[in-house]
Design a protein around this motif. Structure first.
Motif, PDB file in Angstrom:
ATOM      1  N   ARG A  41      54.220 -30.514  24.111  1.00  0.00           N
ATOM      2  CA  ARG A  41      53.203 -29.728  23.409  1.00  0.00           C
ATOM      3  C   ARG A  41      52.394 -30.552  22.416  1.00  0.00           C
ATOM      4  N   SER A  42      52.757 -31.834  22.244  1.00  0.00           N
ATOM      5  CA  SER A  42      51.958 -32.692  21.373  1.00  0.00           C
ATOM      6  C   SER A  42      50.653 -33.101  22.059  1.00  0.00           C
ATOM      7  N   LEU A  43      50.599 -32.986  23.385  1.00  0.00           N
ATOM      8  CA  LEU A  43      49.377 -33.302  24.120  1.00  0.00           C
ATOM      9  C   LEU A  43      48.364 -32.182  23.920  1.00  0.00           C
ATOM     10  N   PRO A  44      47.076 -32.516  23.878  1.00  0.00           N
ATOM     11  CA  PRO A  44      46.077 -31.446  23.722  1.00  0.00           C
ATOM     12  C   PRO A  44      46.015 -30.573  24.973  1.00  0.00           C
ATOM     13  N   PRO A  45      45.797 -29.283  24.805  1.00  0.00           N
ATOM     14  CA  PRO A  45      45.693 -28.406  25.967  1.00  0.00           C
ATOM     15  C   PRO A  45      44.354 -28.606  26.666  1.00  0.00           C
ATOM     16  N   HIS A  46      44.313 -28.241  27.924  1.00  0.00           N
ATOM     17  CA  HIS A  46      43.068 -28.261  28.690  1.00  0.00           C
ATOM     18  C   HIS A  46      42.358 -26.933  28.460  1.00  0.00           C
ATOM     19  N   HIS A  47      41.048 -26.989  28.263  1.00  0.00           N
ATOM     20  CA  HIS A  47      40.275 -25.764  28.044  1.00  0.00           C
ATOM     21  C   HIS A  47      39.395 -25.482  29.251  1.00  0.00           C
ATOM     22  N   PHE A  48      39.324 -24.209  29.625  1.00  0.00           N
ATOM     23  CA  PHE A  48      38.462 -23.752  30.698  1.00  0.00           C
ATOM     24  C   PHE A  48      37.619 -22.597  30.184  1.00  0.00           C
ATOM     25  N   THR A  49      36.323 -22.636  30.457  1.00  0.00           N
ATOM     26  CA  THR A  49      35.470 -21.513  30.079  1.00  0.00           C
ATOM     27  C   THR A  49      35.832 -20.314  30.955  1.00  0.00           C
ATOM     28  N   ALA A  50      35.311 -19.152  30.599  1.00  0.00           N
ATOM     29  CA  ALA A  50      35.580 -17.953  31.394  1.00  0.00           C
ATOM     30  C   ALA A  50      35.075 -18.141  32.830  1.00  0.00           C
ATOM     31  N   ALA A  51      33.899 -18.739  33.001  1.00  0.00           N
ATOM     32  CA  ALA A  51      33.347 -18.953  34.346  1.00  0.00           C
ATOM     33  C   ALA A  51      34.203 -19.942  35.133  1.00  0.00           C
ATOM     34  N   GLU A  52      34.654 -21.014  34.482  1.00  0.00           N
ATOM     35  CA  GLU A  52      35.510 -21.986  35.162  1.00  0.00           C
ATOM     36  C   GLU A  52      36.831 -21.348  35.578  1.00  0.00           C
ATOM     37  N   TRP A  53      37.396 -20.534  34.702  1.00  0.00           N
ATOM     38  CA  TRP A  53      38.667 -19.872  35.010  1.00  0.00           C
ATOM     39  C   TRP A  53      38.509 -18.924  36.191  1.00  0.00           C
ATOM     40  N   GLN A  54      37.424 -18.140  36.210  1.00  0.00           N
ATOM     41  CA  GLN A  54      37.191 -17.211  37.316  1.00  0.00           C
ATOM     42  C   GLN A  54      37.005 -17.965  38.630  1.00  0.00           C
ATOM     43  N   ALA A  55      36.305 -19.091  38.588  1.00  0.00           N
ATOM     44  CA  ALA A  55      36.130 -19.891  39.803  1.00  0.00           C
ATOM     45  C   ALA A  55      37.472 -20.418  40.290  1.00  0.00           C
ATOM     46  N   PHE A  56      38.334 -20.827  39.372  1.00  0.00           N
ATOM     47  CA  PHE A  56      39.670 -21.303  39.736  1.00  0.00           C
ATOM     48  C   PHE A  56      40.483 -20.189  40.383  1.00  0.00           C
ATOM     49  N   ILE A  57      40.499 -19.006  39.771  1.00  0.00           N
ATOM     50  CA  ILE A  57      41.251 -17.868  40.297  1.00  0.00           C
ATOM     51  C   ILE A  57      40.741 -17.488  41.689  1.00  0.00           C
ATOM     52  N   GLN A  58      39.428 -17.463  41.867  1.00  0.00           N
ATOM     53  CA  GLN A  58      38.855 -17.142  43.184  1.00  0.00           C
ATOM     54  C   GLN A  58      39.272 -18.179  44.209  1.00  0.00           C
ATOM     55  N   GLY A  59      39.311 -19.470  43.805  1.00  0.00           N
ATOM     56  CA  GLY A  59      39.749 -20.521  44.704  1.00  0.00           C
ATOM     57  C   GLY A  59      41.207 -20.366  45.112  1.00  0.00           C
ATOM     58  N   VAL A  60      42.047 -19.993  44.154  1.00  0.00           N
ATOM     59  CA  VAL A  60      43.468 -19.766  44.457  1.00  0.00           C
ATOM     60  C   VAL A  60      43.610 -18.628  45.466  1.00  0.00           C
ATOM     61  N   LYS A  61      42.919 -17.529  45.200  1.00  0.00           N
ATOM     62  CA  LYS A  61      42.999 -16.375  46.105  1.00  0.00           C
ATOM     63  C   LYS A  61      42.449 -16.682  47.493  1.00  0.00           C
ATOM     64  N   ALA A  62      41.495 -17.600  47.574  1.00  0.00           N
ATOM     65  CA  ALA A  62      40.893 -17.950  48.860  1.00  0.00           C
ATOM     66  C   ALA A  62      41.702 -19.031  49.585  1.00  0.00           C
ATOM     67  N   GLY A  63      42.770 -19.523  48.962  1.00  0.00           N
ATOM     68  CA  GLY A  63      43.612 -20.519  49.606  1.00  0.00           C
ATOM     69  C   GLY A  63      43.090 -21.940  49.534  1.00  0.00           C
ATOM     70  N   GLU A  64      42.167 -22.213  48.627  1.00  0.00           N
ATOM     71  CA  GLU A  64      41.582 -23.547  48.518  1.00  0.00           C
ATOM     72  C   GLU A  64      42.583 -24.623  48.101  1.00  0.00           C
ATOM     73  N   PHE A  65      43.692 -24.235  47.499  1.00  0.00           N
ATOM     74  CA  PHE A  65      44.647 -25.216  46.979  1.00  0.00           C
ATOM     75  C   PHE A  65      45.960 -25.223  47.767  1.00  0.00           C
ATOM     76  N   ASP A  66      45.986 -24.523  48.890  1.00  0.00           N
ATOM     77  CA  ASP A  66      47.205 -24.479  49.709  1.00  0.00           C
ATOM     78  C   ASP A  66      47.409 -25.788  50.440  1.00  0.00           C
TER      79      ASP A  66
END
Length: 66
Positions: A41-66
């Protein structure tokens, strides 16, 4: 991380308790997300904007990372 607002961190339901890959996610007031490694937890967290997060979630649901 001292300049970040107080965040409510949640551990991923896919994280295991065996010292393996564990991540925590915190939602920001504007719908973005911070992601951090629970092992260091000493490492800085990664930040994602709302649009970036939604694009990631849509990609997961579409199987882009399988």
């Amino acid at each position: 991380m001292t300049d970040l607002p107080a965040l409510n961190w949640r551990k991923s339901s896919y994280s295991n308790g065996n010292g393996g890959e564990c991540v925590e996610v915190a939602e920001t007031p504007d719908g973005g997300r911070y992601i951090r490694d629970t092992k260091d937890r000493s490492l800085p967290p990664h930040h994602f904007t709302a649009a970036e997060w939604q694009a990631f979630i849509q990609g997961v649901k579409a199987g882009e990372f399988d």
